[in-house]
Design a protein around this motif. Structure first.
Motif, PDB file in Angstrom:
ATOM      1  N   ALA A 196       1.167  -1.591  -0.014  1.00 16.93           N
ATOM      2  CA  ALA A 196       0.375  -0.037  -0.015  1.00 16.93           C
ATOM      3  C   ALA A 196       1.251   1.187  -0.373  1.00 16.93           C
ATOM      4  O   ALA A 196       0.172   2.464  -0.790  1.00 16.93           O
ATOM      5  CB  ALA A 196      -1.057   0.253   1.002  1.00 16.93           C
ATOM      6  N   SER A 197       2.322   0.719   0.497  1.00 17.74           N
ATOM      7  CA  SER A 197       2.572   2.528   0.918  1.00 17.74           C
ATOM      8  C   SER A 197       3.373   2.606  -0.448  1.00 17.74           C
ATOM      9  O   SER A 197       4.185   3.524  -0.877  1.00 17.74           O
ATOM     10  CB  SER A 197       3.748   2.188   1.399  1.00 17.74           C
ATOM     11  N   ASP A 198       3.533   1.659  -2.060  1.00 14.97           N
ATOM     12  CA  ASP A 198       4.009   2.161  -2.903  1.00 14.97           C
ATOM     13  C   ASP A 198       3.292   2.570  -3.995  1.00 14.97           C
ATOM     14  O   ASP A 198       3.683   2.793  -4.855  1.00 14.97           O
ATOM     15  CB  ASP A 198       4.846   0.860  -3.504  1.00 14.97           C
ATOM     16  N   ALA A 199       1.463   2.818  -3.593  1.00 13.19           N
ATOM     17  CA  ALA A 199       0.931   2.772  -4.320  1.00 13.19           C
ATOM     18  C   ALA A 199       0.448   4.747  -4.815  1.00 13.19           C
ATOM     19  O   ALA A 199       0.815   4.818  -3.734  1.00 13.19           O
ATOM     20  CB  ALA A 199      -0.699   2.514  -3.863  1.00 13.19           C
ATOM     21  N   VAL A 200       0.326   4.989  -5.564  1.00 14.96           N
ATOM     22  CA  VAL A 200      -0.427   6.472  -5.253  1.00 14.96           C
ATOM     23  C   VAL A 200      -1.450   6.268  -4.425  1.00 14.96           C
ATOM     24  O   VAL A 200      -2.142   5.579  -4.798  1.00 14.96           O
ATOM     25  CB  VAL A 200      -0.725   7.190  -7.092  1.00 14.96           C
ATOM     26  N   THR A 201      -1.742   7.456  -3.741  1.00 13.70           N
ATOM     27  CA  THR A 201      -2.890   7.281  -2.592  1.00 13.70           C
ATOM     28  C   THR A 201      -3.517   8.068  -2.535  1.00 13.70           C
ATOM     29  O   THR A 201      -2.990   9.637  -3.195  1.00 13.70           O
ATOM     30  CB  THR A 201      -2.230   7.473  -0.999  1.00 13.70           C
ATOM     31  N   PRO A 202      -5.169   8.441  -3.031  1.00 13.93           N
ATOM     32  CA  PRO A 202      -5.839   9.544  -3.768  1.00 13.93           C
ATOM     33  C   PRO A 202      -6.397   9.403  -2.131  1.00 13.93           C
ATOM     34  O   PRO A 202      -6.410   9.320  -1.414  1.00 13.93           O
ATOM     35  CB  PRO A 202      -7.040   8.623  -4.191  1.00 13.93           C
ATOM     36  N   TYR A 203      -7.125  11.219  -2.103  1.00 13.99           N
ATOM     37  CA  TYR A 203      -7.121  11.696  -1.033  1.00 13.99           C
ATOM     38  C   TYR A 203      -8.562  12.784  -1.757  1.00 13.99           C
ATOM     39  O   TYR A 203      -8.532  13.556  -2.423  1.00 13.99           O
ATOM     40  CB  TYR A 203      -6.114  12.852  -0.232  1.00 13.99           C
ATOM     41  N   LEU A 204      -9.215  12.470  -0.973  1.00 12.78           N
ATOM     42  CA  LEU A 204     -11.110  14.036  -0.831  1.00 12.78           C
ATOM     43  C   LEU A 204     -11.558  14.713   0.317  1.00 12.78           C
ATOM     44  O   LEU A 204     -11.330  14.647   1.512  1.00 12.78           O
ATOM     45  CB  LEU A 204     -11.770  13.435  -1.386  1.00 12.78           C
ATOM     46  N   ASN A 205     -11.383  15.714  -0.398  1.00  5.85           N
ATOM     47  CA  ASN A 205     -12.518  17.144   0.826  1.00  5.85           C
ATOM     48  C   ASN A 205     -13.068  17.399   0.358  1.00  5.85           C
ATOM     49  O   ASN A 205     -12.842  18.013  -0.201  1.00  5.85           O
ATOM     50  CB  ASN A 205     -11.093  17.917   0.956  1.00  5.85           C
ATOM     51  N   ALA A 206     -14.379  17.290   0.999  1.00  2.00           N
ATOM     52  CA  ALA A 206     -16.068  18.355   0.831  1.00  2.00           C
ATOM     53  C   ALA A 206     -16.130  19.685   2.359  1.00  2.00           C
ATOM     54  O   ALA A 206     -15.747  18.862   3.268  1.00  2.00           O
ATOM     55  CB  ALA A 206     -16.785  17.111   0.730  1.00  2.00           C
ATOM     56  N   ARG A 207     -16.241  20.756   1.780  1.00  2.00           N
ATOM     57  CA  ARG A 207     -15.856  21.386   3.057  1.00  2.00           C
ATOM     58  C   ARG A 207     -17.911  22.403   2.388  1.00  2.00           C
ATOM     59  O   ARG A 207     -17.844  22.971   1.267  1.00  2.00           O
ATOM     60  CB  ARG A 207     -14.863  22.628   3.028  1.00  2.00           C
ATOM     61  N   TYR A 208     -18.212  21.875   2.691  1.00  2.00           N
ATOM     62  CA  TYR A 208     -19.764  22.823   3.146  1.00  2.00           C
ATOM     63  C   TYR A 208     -20.143  24.081   3.683  1.00  2.00           C
ATOM     64  O   TYR A 208     -19.270  23.944   4.928  1.00  2.00           O
ATOM     65  CB  TYR A 208     -20.996  22.372   3.024  1.00  2.00           C
ATOM     66  N   ARG A 209     -20.146  25.407   3.636  1.00  4.84           N
ATOM     67  CA  ARG A 209     -20.556  26.601   4.511  1.00  4.84           C
ATOM     68  C   ARG A 209     -21.334  27.127   4.157  1.00  4.84           C
ATOM     69  O   ARG A 209     -21.745  27.776   2.953  1.00  4.84           O
ATOM     70  CB  ARG A 209     -19.138  27.267   4.129  1.00  4.84           C
ATOM     71  N   LEU A 210     -21.882  28.254   5.187  1.00  7.48           N
ATOM     72  CA  LEU A 210     -22.958  29.456   4.772  1.00  7.48           C
ATOM     73  C   LEU A 210     -22.044  30.552   5.328  1.00  7.48           C
ATOM     74  O   LEU A 210     -22.305  30.241   6.797  1.00  7.48           O
ATOM     75  CB  LEU A 210     -24.829  28.349   5.268  1.00  7.48           C
ATOM     76  N   GLU A 211     -22.327  31.411   4.643  1.00  7.36           N
ATOM     77  CA  GLU A 211     -21.582  32.655   5.443  1.00  7.36           C
ATOM     78  C   GLU A 211     -22.390  33.836   5.623  1.00  7.36           C
ATOM     79  O   GLU A 211     -23.266  34.061   4.684  1.00  7.36           O
ATOM     80  CB  GLU A 211     -20.284  33.193   5.063  1.00  7.36           C
TER      81      GLU A 211
END
Length: 422
Positions: free
Chosen positions: A45-60
């Motif tokens: 697993a450490s040799d693989a390309v690691t994908p990541y995802l972030n989602a942020r909702y904001r009400l301002e």
């Protein structure tokens, strides 16, 4: 630290090109290696390309005196990226953002034409946020080339403005050296600033810049960490912000007894005009911030002074400005008569609600004055609650009110956000 003249100086083009071209073969080799099949028994697993995802909702929301309509901005940021594992010291990151409006267009995002509303600087956009190659042949040397977020110390001078939905990033080459334990030297050369306003804004990009960032830190046990820096900003797209800043910063903490500790930070800098800046000036920066920690509560009081002379003032255009001088952002640009901010900050780790990570409640009080002429600008009070819901999801609510006297107008802002990281 060597003082530079006010004359424009550039990193030799040949040197910049040599650094970049030196990274190209490495990038090619990395891509070739990634494309080469690895036998199944050797792949981990450490040799693989690691994908990541972030989602942020904001009400301002923003209610600003002098603007008839209040702003309500409902936005969602989706961030996806991938990072490679190190191969012969080489690794890479690529990351893209999609910033979407998911409600009415009842705010001025600086490019949507909503001038009847207060500004919420989160324009809709799809963009490349980061793309860089990192080389670490030994633990004492790190080289990064490409578009990336740069955060130095408390981000008072250089930061990525992660508070906004769109980051501020630099197209830059950065070198970090660790000559001895507890000591680090960083140098960055940037030719382009990608600002939070997005590429469609006239002020969204500062191209053809000539920015040199030099920083060194060392641990002075038991006193704390001493930091020396020099920042040379030559910005043709914003010539009035071209400047040279030289400074020193000391931070540390000392335990007094079980559950009791003191914190302290002190900083001084001198900023002067540089290159194409049409004004001549020299302004001081001063910060004094003592504090005390009592169990889960940390209390800090601070005195921050950004000098002005009635015509020009000390500016920090690459900073994460929302973190300083009040959350209503009335002082993103230092007024010509300067700014004195006397403040108190209380942070309380109120304990675990949903996960083992404690929720945090924070309060701030600010009193703002001019450094030139002594005008009473106004006062601000704010609160901020952050609650981890799971290991990947957190929620936050923030409220701040600025009461104007001799600067700007009364402003109230609120934020509700939910963020998930995978």
């Amino acid at each position: 630290m060597v003082c530079m003249s006010h004359a424009r100086f550039r990193l030799p083009i040949a040197l910049s090109a040599s650094v970049l071209f030196a990274l190209l073969p490495a990038t090619s080799a990395l891509a070739q290696a990634a494309a080469t099949p690895i036998p199944a028994p050797a792949r981990e697993a450490s040799d693989a390309v690691t994908p990541y995802l972030n989602a942020r909702y904001r009400l301002e929301t923003v209610d600003q005196q002098g603007i008839a309509k209040s702003a309500t901005a409902s936005t969602l940021r989706l961030r996806a990226g991938a990072r490679t594992a190190a191969w012969h010291g080489l690794s890479a990151v690529i990351e893209g953002d999609a910033i979407l409006r998911v409600g009415p267009k009842d705010y001025n995002d600086t490019v949507n034409g909503g001038v009847a509303f207060p500004v919420v600087a989160d324009p809709s956009d799809i963009l490349l946020n980061q793309a860089y190659v990192r080389w670490e042949p030994v633990r004492q040397l790190e080289v990064i080339g490409g578009r990336h977020a740069v955060n130095f110390d408390n981000q008072r001078w250089v930061g990525s403005v992660d508070w906004r939905q769109n980051d501020q990033t630099l197209d830059a080459v950065r070198i970090g050296i660790v000559p001895a334990a507890g000591t680090r030297i960083d140098y960055a050369y940037s030719w382009r600033v990608n600002r939070v306003f997005g590429k469609d804004s006239p002020q969204g990009i500062w191209p053809d810049s000539d920015i040199h960032l030099l920083r060194g830190s060392t641990t002075l046990a038991p006193l704390g960490t001493l930091i020396a820096y020099g920042y040379w900003l030559d910005i043709p797209a914003a010539p009035a912000l071209s400047s040279r800043t030289l400074g020193l910063r000391l931070t540390g903490e000392q335990p007094l007894s079980d559950g009791l500790r003191i914190h302290y930070a002190a900083e001084y800098a001198r900023q002067s005009d540089l290159s194409i800046n049409p004004r001549n000036f020299a302004h001081d920066y001063l910060l004094l911030e003592p504090g005390i920690g009592i169990g889960p509560v940390t209390i800090r009081v601070g005195y921050e002074r950004l000098e002005g002379d009635g015509i020009t003032a000390l500016q920090t255009p690459l900073a994460t400005l929302h973190a300083f001088n009040g959350w209503t952002d009335r002082f993103l640009t230092t007024p010509p008569s300067g700014l004195r901010d006397l403040y108190a900050d209380v942070q309380w780790r109120i304990g675990s609600l949903f996960t083992s990570t404690p929720a945090t409640l924070r309060f701030q009080l600010h009193d703002f004055n001019a450094t030139h002429g002594g005008a009473d600008y106004g006062r601000e009070v704010g609160s901020w609650l952050t609650v981890p819901v799971t290991r990947q999801i957190s929620a936050a609510f923030k409220l701040s009110h600025y009461e104007a006297d001799a600067f700007a107008t009364d402003t109230t802002k609120s934020w509700f956000s939910v963020e998930a990281r995978f």
